[in-house]
Design a protein around this motif. Structure first.
Motif, short mmCIF file in Angstrom:
data_model
loop_
_atom_site.label_atom_id
_atom_site.label_comp_id
_atom_site.label_asym_id
_atom_site.label_seq_id
_atom_site.Cartn_x
_atom_site.Cartn_y
_atom_site.Cartn_z
N SER A 1 17.46 35.18 8.54
CA SER A 1 17.84 33.97 7.82
C SER A 1 18.62 33.03 8.74
O SER A 1 19.41 33.48 9.58
CB SER A 1 18.70 34.36 6.62
OG SER A 1 19.50 33.29 6.22
N ARG A 2 18.43 31.72 8.54
CA ARG A 2 19.16 30.74 9.34
C ARG A 2 20.56 30.47 8.78
O ARG A 2 21.30 29.62 9.27
CB ARG A 2 18.35 29.44 9.42
CG ARG A 2 17.21 29.59 10.43
CD ARG A 2 16.24 28.43 10.50
NE ARG A 2 16.80 27.12 10.25
CZ ARG A 2 16.53 26.39 9.16
NH1 ARG A 2 15.72 26.83 8.22
NH2 ARG A 2 17.05 25.20 9.02
N GLU A 3 20.89 31.22 7.76
CA GLU A 3 22.19 31.05 7.11
C GLU A 3 23.35 31.35 8.08
O GLU A 3 23.29 32.29 8.85
CB GLU A 3 22.21 32.05 5.95
CG GLU A 3 23.55 32.38 5.39
CD GLU A 3 23.47 33.56 4.44
OE1 GLU A 3 23.12 33.34 3.27
OE2 GLU A 3 23.75 34.70 4.86
N LEU A 4 24.38 30.55 7.97
CA LEU A 4 25.64 30.83 8.68
C LEU A 4 26.77 30.27 7.82
O LEU A 4 26.51 29.60 6.82
CB LEU A 4 25.62 30.23 10.09
CG LEU A 4 25.37 28.74 10.26
CD1 LEU A 4 26.63 27.93 10.01
CD2 LEU A 4 24.92 28.47 11.67
N TYR A 5 28.00 30.54 8.23
CA TYR A 5 29.15 30.04 7.46
C TYR A 5 30.06 29.22 8.36
O TYR A 5 30.32 29.61 9.50
CB TYR A 5 29.93 31.22 6.85
CG TYR A 5 29.12 31.89 5.77
CD1 TYR A 5 29.25 31.50 4.44
CD2 TYR A 5 28.16 32.85 6.08
CE1 TYR A 5 28.45 32.08 3.45
CE2 TYR A 5 27.36 33.42 5.11
CZ TYR A 5 27.52 33.03 3.80
OH TYR A 5 26.73 33.59 2.82
N ILE A 6 30.49 28.10 7.83
CA ILE A 6 31.48 27.30 8.53
C ILE A 6 32.83 27.72 7.95
O ILE A 6 33.02 27.73 6.72
CB ILE A 6 31.27 25.78 8.27
CG1 ILE A 6 29.85 25.34 8.64
CG2 ILE A 6 32.33 24.97 9.01
CD1 ILE A 6 29.53 25.25 10.09
N VAL A 7 33.75 28.06 8.83
CA VAL A 7 35.07 28.50 8.38
C VAL A 7 36.09 27.48 8.89
O VAL A 7 36.21 27.28 10.10
CB VAL A 7 35.40 29.91 8.95
CG1 VAL A 7 36.76 30.38 8.45
CG2 VAL A 7 34.31 30.91 8.58
N ILE B 1 38.63 26.74 4.06
CA ILE B 1 37.33 26.69 3.39
C ILE B 1 36.34 27.62 4.11
O ILE B 1 36.46 27.87 5.31
CB ILE B 1 36.68 25.28 3.33
CG1 ILE B 1 36.48 24.70 4.72
CG2 ILE B 1 37.43 24.33 2.45
CD1 ILE B 1 35.55 23.48 4.69
N VAL B 2 35.39 28.10 3.33
CA VAL B 2 34.27 28.86 3.89
C VAL B 2 33.04 28.28 3.21
O VAL B 2 32.96 28.26 1.98
CB VAL B 2 34.38 30.36 3.54
CG1 VAL B 2 33.12 31.11 3.99
CG2 VAL B 2 35.61 30.99 4.20
N VAL B 3 32.11 27.78 4.01
CA VAL B 3 30.95 27.10 3.44
C VAL B 3 29.65 27.60 4.06
O VAL B 3 29.49 27.54 5.28
CB VAL B 3 31.04 25.57 3.65
CG1 VAL B 3 29.90 24.86 2.95
CG2 VAL B 3 32.36 25.04 3.16
N LYS B 4 28.76 28.05 3.19
CA LYS B 4 27.45 28.46 3.70
C LYS B 4 26.60 27.25 4.06
O LYS B 4 26.60 26.25 3.34
CB LYS B 4 26.72 29.27 2.62
CG LYS B 4 25.47 29.87 3.20
CD LYS B 4 24.33 30.17 2.31
CE LYS B 4 24.36 30.75 1.00
NZ LYS B 4 24.03 32.16 0.97
N LEU C 1 38.19 25.28 13.38
CA LEU C 1 36.89 25.18 12.71
C LEU C 1 35.87 26.00 13.49
O LEU C 1 35.67 25.76 14.68
CB LEU C 1 36.46 23.71 12.63
CG LEU C 1 35.23 23.48 11.76
CD1 LEU C 1 35.58 23.59 10.29
CD2 LEU C 1 34.64 22.08 12.01
N LYS C 2 35.29 26.98 12.82
CA LYS C 2 34.37 27.89 13.50
C LYS C 2 33.10 28.04 12.69
O LYS C 2 33.10 27.81 11.48
CB LYS C 2 35.01 29.29 13.63
CG LYS C 2 36.28 29.30 14.45
CD LYS C 2 35.95 29.31 15.92
CE LYS C 2 37.22 29.33 16.75
NZ LYS C 2 37.00 29.00 18.13
#
Ligand SMILES: C[S@@+](CC[C@H](N)C(=O)[O-])C[C@H]1O[C@@H](n2cnc3c(N)ncnc32)[C@H](O)[C@@H]1O
Length: 214
Positions: A203-209, A167-170, A191-192
């Protein structure tokens, strides 16, 4: 949402990834975020094989689908992949993709019962679940709650993720990110969190992989 001024628009037009997306023919600069995540984590290989079924949540205008499509066209055996499928879901319409009958798009809210029962569940299991979902911002406390609810919803959808799937989740960096990392850790071999260079520094955006679903 606050109106974007002329300076913002000008800055946007001069921005590196925006220019690259025009040059490379992607629908949005978001494409490079997925390209960079894949370059680091090789998400388009699931147990050594190319994925056959991908769910893309918050898929409009469709740049991530274009990335997957280009990846797919690189695969020599792609023509023999009869059951290859990409499902893109968004509140807004995703312009159709030419000559790609294996791409299915739906204009629907991910929180609706219909979305899960009629679109996701019948597919049984996905190799990859992607989410670049971003709620409309109102500039107050509700934004955080909405974003967290979205991330939780995506996690619920892992009941439709194949064993060894990814999964990749913003999400947006906050205390909640640490909670999510703790909660999801037992479910993935790796999990990273990643902030791709294409994601704006401001932006405070990041992705959980999450790789190799257990
Ligand atoms: C950053 S954009 C996605 C860009 C996309 N990854 C691409 O490559 O073109 C975020 C999307 O999330 C969608 N979205 C927000 N809330 C949603 C919801 N409840 N259900 C479905 N889509 C939603 C928005 O409509 C928006 O198109």
């Amino acid at each position: 949402m606050a109106k974007k001024g002329k300076t913002w628009i000008k800055g946007q037009l001069n921005e590196k990834y925006y220019k690259m997306s025009k040059r490379d023919g992607f629908r949005a600069r978001a494409a490079y975020k997925l390209i960079q995540i894949d370059a680091k984590y090789n998400i388009f290989k699931v147990k050594g094989k190319y994925p056959k079924k991908v769910l893309d949540l918050g898929a409009a205008p469709g740049a991530w689908i274009e990335v997957i499509l280009r990846k797919y066209l690189e695969i020599p055996e792609a023509k023999r992949y009869r059951n290859f499928k990409i499902i893109g879901i968004d509140l807004t319409t995703i312009r159709p993709f030419e000559n790609a009958p294996f791409i299915e798009t739906h204009r629907i809210d991910i929180f609706s019962e219909k979305c899960e029962k009629e679109i996701i569940q019948p597919e049984k299991l996905f190799d990859i679940i992607l989410s670049d979902l971003a709620p409309k911002t109102s500039g107050d406390f509700r934004d955080i709650a909405n974003q967290e609810a979205m991330v939780e919803k995506v996690f619920e959808f892992t009941k439709y993720l194949k064993k060894h799937g990814h999964i990749v989740v913003k999400m947006f960096q906050s205390e909640f990110t640490n909670e999510i990392m703790k909660k999801w850790k037992p479910h993935f071999r790796i999990l990273k969190r990643m902030k791709p260079p294409a994601s704006r520094e401001s932006s405070r955006e990041l992705y959980i992989v999450g790789l190799n679903f257990i």
